[in-house]
Design a protein around this motif. Sequence first.
Motif, PDB file in Angstrom:
ATOM      1  N   HIS A  40       0.878  -1.170   0.000  1.00 21.89           N
ATOM      2  CA  HIS A  40       0.000   0.000   0.000  1.00 21.89           C
ATOM      3  C   HIS A  40       0.910   1.214   0.000  1.00 21.89           C
ATOM      4  O   HIS A  40       1.829   1.306   0.823  1.00 21.89           O
ATOM      5  N   PRO A  48      -4.041   4.823   2.522  1.00 17.70           N
ATOM      6  CA  PRO A  48      -3.537   4.285   1.253  1.00 17.70           C
ATOM      7  C   PRO A  48      -4.076   5.056   0.054  1.00 17.70           C
ATOM      8  O   PRO A  48      -5.246   5.407   0.010  1.00 17.70           O
ATOM      9  N   VAL A  51      -2.370   0.701  -4.488  1.00 15.82           N
ATOM     10  CA  VAL A  51      -2.072  -0.684  -4.135  1.00 15.82           C
ATOM     11  C   VAL A  51      -1.213  -1.253  -5.253  1.00 15.82           C
ATOM     12  O   VAL A  51      -1.551  -1.120  -6.430  1.00 15.82           O
TER      13      VAL A  51
END
Length: 117
Positions: A40, A48, A51
Amino acid sequence: MAMQHSRQDAIDARTRAAKNPTPNWHRILAAVEVRAGMWHMVDQYNQPYAVIIFLELGGEHGYRAVHVSRDGHRNLVGYFRTLRAACEAAHGVYLRAHGPAGFAPDPWSPHEPSPRY
């Protein structure tokens, strides 16, 4: 007119710089591995914004980067051969999401022709 400095000024500046070094920051430092093969990318609030997943496609290894918008929508950034490239691309999307798109302030409407210079 050129600036004139003494040699001691340069020595003192170098000494000050050595005491408080500025770390070399790279986008990959925002990547936090949450499990093996999954990172993340987090902002300063530990939220975050991307990803990155290590994967294998057709016998080749690479990384898939996905941007996570503030409202939780995910958009594919792309597939990359290195983690470094995936982090750079995802961070670029994150930065571009903070400002208006296109020429700011976009003064010409679609109905008016662009001015000729």
